[in-house]
Design an enzyme around this catalytic site. Structure first.
Site, PDB file in Angstrom:
ATOM      1  N   CYS A 149       0.801  -1.236   0.000  1.00  0.00           N
ATOM      2  CA  CYS A 149       0.000   0.000   0.000  1.00  0.00           C
ATOM      3  C   CYS A 149       0.835   1.287   0.000  1.00  0.00           C
ATOM      4  O   CYS A 149       0.428   2.280  -0.623  1.00  0.00           O
ATOM      5  CB  CYS A 149      -0.965  -0.019   1.181  1.00  0.00           C
ATOM      6  SG  CYS A 149      -0.268  -0.697   2.684  1.00  0.00           S
ATOM      7  N   HIS A 242      -2.132   6.556   3.930  1.00  0.00           N
ATOM      8  CA  HIS A 242      -0.687   6.546   4.183  1.00  0.00           C
ATOM      9  C   HIS A 242      -0.081   7.823   3.600  1.00  0.00           C
ATOM     10  O   HIS A 242      -0.247   8.119   2.407  1.00  0.00           O
ATOM     11  CB  HIS A 242      -0.023   5.343   3.504  1.00  0.00           C
ATOM     12  CG  HIS A 242      -0.369   4.015   4.118  1.00  0.00           C
ATOM     13  ND1 HIS A 242      -1.039   3.872   5.311  1.00  0.00           N
ATOM     14  CD2 HIS A 242      -0.083   2.749   3.702  1.00  0.00           C
ATOM     15  CE1 HIS A 242      -1.176   2.581   5.588  1.00  0.00           C
ATOM     16  NE2 HIS A 242      -0.603   1.881   4.625  1.00  0.00           N
TER      17      HIS A 242
HETATM   18  N1  NAP Z   1      -4.867  -3.307   5.149  1.00  0.00           N
HETATM   19  C1  NAP Z   1      -4.229  -2.731   4.128  1.00  0.00           C
HETATM   20  O1  NAP Z   1      -4.234  -1.493   3.991  1.00  0.00           O
HETATM   21  C2  NAP Z   1      -3.502  -3.549   3.110  1.00  0.00           C
HETATM   22  C3  NAP Z   1      -3.001  -2.898   2.002  1.00  0.00           C
HETATM   23  C4  NAP Z   1      -2.336  -3.635   1.016  1.00  0.00           C
HETATM   24  C5  NAP Z   1      -2.168  -4.988   1.156  1.00  0.00           C
HETATM   25  N2  NAP Z   1      -2.648  -5.617   2.262  1.00  0.00           N
HETATM   26  C6  NAP Z   1      -2.462  -7.078   2.333  1.00  0.00           C
HETATM   27  O2  NAP Z   1      -3.747  -7.681   2.100  1.00  0.00           O
HETATM   28  C7  NAP Z   1      -3.875  -8.885   2.872  1.00  0.00           C
HETATM   29  C8  NAP Z   1      -5.068  -8.758   3.796  1.00  0.00           C
HETATM   30  O3  NAP Z   1      -4.839  -7.675   4.694  1.00  0.00           O
HETATM   31  P1  NAP Z   1      -5.923  -7.205   5.753  1.00  0.00           P
HETATM   32  O4  NAP Z   1      -5.405  -5.930   6.265  1.00  0.00           O
HETATM   33  O5  NAP Z   1      -7.288  -7.264   5.170  1.00  0.00           O
HETATM   34  O6  NAP Z   1      -5.799  -8.371   6.857  1.00  0.00           O
HETATM   35  P2  NAP Z   1      -6.873  -8.868   7.937  1.00  0.00           P
HETATM   36  O7  NAP Z   1      -7.834  -7.785   8.261  1.00  0.00           O
HETATM   37  O8  NAP Z   1      -6.082  -9.466   9.041  1.00  0.00           O
HETATM   38  O9  NAP Z   1      -7.680 -10.062   7.166  1.00  0.00           O
HETATM   39  C9  NAP Z   1      -7.086 -11.295   6.875  1.00  0.00           C
HETATM   40  C10 NAP Z   1      -8.080 -12.228   6.206  1.00  0.00           C
HETATM   41  O10 NAP Z   1      -7.413 -13.504   5.983  1.00  0.00           O
HETATM   42  C11 NAP Z   1      -8.247 -14.550   6.471  1.00  0.00           C
HETATM   43  N3  NAP Z   1      -7.455 -15.680   6.957  1.00  0.00           N
HETATM   44  C12 NAP Z   1      -6.586 -15.715   8.024  1.00  0.00           C
HETATM   45  N4  NAP Z   1      -6.091 -16.970   8.181  1.00  0.00           N
HETATM   46  C13 NAP Z   1      -6.633 -17.732   7.202  1.00  0.00           C
HETATM   47  C14 NAP Z   1      -6.537 -19.113   6.833  1.00  0.00           C
HETATM   48  N5  NAP Z   1      -5.760 -19.968   7.522  1.00  0.00           N
HETATM   49  N6  NAP Z   1      -7.239 -19.558   5.762  1.00  0.00           N
HETATM   50  C15 NAP Z   1      -8.026 -18.718   5.056  1.00  0.00           C
HETATM   51  N7  NAP Z   1      -8.199 -17.404   5.365  1.00  0.00           N
HETATM   52  C16 NAP Z   1      -7.508 -16.924   6.416  1.00  0.00           C
HETATM   53  C17 NAP Z   1      -9.032 -13.933   7.598  1.00  0.00           C
HETATM   54  O11 NAP Z   1     -10.207 -14.726   7.823  1.00  0.00           O
HETATM   55  P3  NAP Z   1     -10.794 -15.030   9.315  1.00  0.00           P
HETATM   56  O12 NAP Z   1     -11.581 -13.802   9.705  1.00  0.00           O
HETATM   57  O13 NAP Z   1     -11.669 -16.199   9.089  1.00  0.00           O
HETATM   58  O14 NAP Z   1      -9.625 -15.283  10.205  1.00  0.00           O
HETATM   59  C18 NAP Z   1      -9.329 -12.546   7.026  1.00  0.00           C
HETATM   60  O15 NAP Z   1     -10.455 -12.628   6.190  1.00  0.00           O
HETATM   61  C19 NAP Z   1      -2.541  -9.049   3.628  1.00  0.00           C
HETATM   62  O16 NAP Z   1      -1.710  -9.908   2.920  1.00  0.00           O
HETATM   63  C20 NAP Z   1      -1.999  -7.621   3.672  1.00  0.00           C
HETATM   64  O17 NAP Z   1      -0.605  -7.594   3.806  1.00  0.00           O
HETATM   65  C21 NAP Z   1      -3.316  -4.949   3.232  1.00  0.00           C
END
Ligand code: NAP
Length: 345
Positions: A149, A242
């Site tokens: 991001c 950001h």
């Molecule tokens: N937040 C940002 O601004 C941003 C920006 C760019 C990229 N990213 C990337 O995008 C991805 C998601 O980020 P996020 O911020 O949305 O994270 P998050 O809020 O922690 O969400 C993670 C997701 O992954 C699922 N998950 C976790 N363990 C799992 C498993 N064993 N099998 C299947 N699903 C599983 C979770 O489901 P449950 O609820 O069922 O645990 C949840 O839906 C990451 O790789 C992050 O680095 C994030």
């Protein structure tokens, strides 16, 4: 009669990025969300009973009562938007691509693979040619990724300068929002009234991804750009958006007016197609600010301001982008839209 929409699934549907994907895909002209999936902890339950919905609008009516599934290759859709935790994204996304799905990922796991495009369509759409290499590696589907991001904010603001004048050195310091850490993310006691001067692996991601994105596709591979880049990443008590401070030295010397013109020309190139600014430059040196500007262009505009001389390198400026929209879900959706336009999906 309207065109038939492409069936889409959202992996990681309960997370910060997954929720943003569901919100942005609601009534999308090309895609219809037919499947939502997350971990075993959530699978089997109804979305509205499980998700801690953080978006300002209600859960879309067709999704609220949908059952969350496991991330296994029996989902009824063609494209998968992945907002999976990077601890599990690598294996799941590979399995899905091997089984014929087109995976559009926000996770870091595949970004630096030689045969995986790391795309910002306004910069390096030609990198999509790497998809051919994945097909030769016996994948029925393929994976495309969007950058980290903060990297997206850096690349979109810096690319016009790179294109027009070349770059020798770049220093970037980030002030990254809490929502960038997902949900529930950083504990409130760690971040309220505080600054955390380390985000694991973030600096390396900015330093390597930028050089791949600015690289050239030649003979089936990406030749990385070769300027020097150093990133310092901080988590700050901001909800969304950001902010980055950038200093840079160009190969060919440029005046402030020439740099501002490069932003302007670059923006004009895309504005006519989408009606949304890719870059918006503020004359007011107190802008951009996250509260005022993260939502510009429906969250897809990178705001830039305060271009001034740097006493160490040549020039410096401030930029800002919405981390879960331009930096994640919105970035993935424009990648998928581009795939459709090019007949790749
Ligand atoms: N937040 C940002 O601004 C941003 C920006 C760019 C990229 N990213 C990337 O995008 C991805 C998601 O980020 P996020 O911020 O949305 O994270 P998050 O809020 O922690 O969400 C993670 C997701 O992954 C699922 N998950 C976790 N363990 C799992 C498993 N064993 N099998 C299947 N699903 C599983 C979770 O489901 P449950 O609820 O069922 O645990 C949840 O839906 C990451 O790789 C992050 O680095 C994030």
């Amino acid at each position: 009669m309207g065109i038939e929409k492409i069936k889409a699934g959202v992996l990681g549907c309960t997370g910060a990025v997954g929720q943003k994907l569901i919100a942005l895909l609601d009534k999308h002209p090309l895609f219809e969300v037919t499947e939502i999936a997350a971990s075993e902890r959530s699978a089997g339950s109804i979305y509205e009973n499980t998700v801690n919905w953080l978006e300002p609008n209600d859960i879309p009516g067709n999704i609220a009562g949908m059952k969350i599934k496991n991330c296994s290759p029996d989902l009824d859709c063609k494209v998968l938007f992945s907002g999976l935790d990077s601890k599990v994204a690598g294996e799941i996304e590979s399995t899905m691509a091997e089984n014929g799905y087109v995976v559009v990922s926000n996770s870091r796991n595949h970004r630096m693979f030689d045969d995986v495009p790391l795309i910002i369509p306004e910069i390096n759409a030609e990198h999509y040619k790497l998809i051919d290499a994945q097909k030769q590696n016996n994948r029925k589907g393929f994976i495309v990724t969007n950058p980290n991001c903060s990297t997206i904010v850096l690349c979109l603001s810096l690319y016009p300068v790179y294109k027009s004048f070349g770059l020798k050195k770049v220093m970037v310091t980030t002030m990254q929002a809490i929502s960038g850490a997902g949900y529930p993310g950083v504990p409130s006691l760690d971040i309220l009234g505080n600054v955390v001067p380390h985000i694991p692996d973030e600096e390396a991601k900015m330093e390597t991804e930028t050089l791949k994105i600015f690289g050239k596709y030649e003979n089936g591979k990406i030749n990385f750009a070769d300027f020097k880049i150093s990133a310092m990443c901080n988590r700050v008590p901001v909800r969304d958006g950001h902010t980055i401070s950038v200093s840079f030295e160009t190969e060919k010397k440029a005046t402030a007016d020439q740099i501002l013109n490069s932003f302007d020309e670059y923006n004009t190139e895309f504005l006519k197609d989408t009606g949304i600014d890719v870059i918006r430059y503020f004359e007011n040196p107190f802008r951009p600010q996250p509260i005022l500007d993260a939502g510009k262009g429906n969250g897809m505009t990178v705001s830039v301001g305060n271009l001034r001389e740097c006493r160490v390198l040549d020039w410096k400026y401030t930029a800002l982008g919405h981390n879960t929209i331009r930096g994640a879900a919105g970035a993935a959706i424009i990648n998928a839209e581009y795939l459709v336009k090019e007949g790749l999906l």
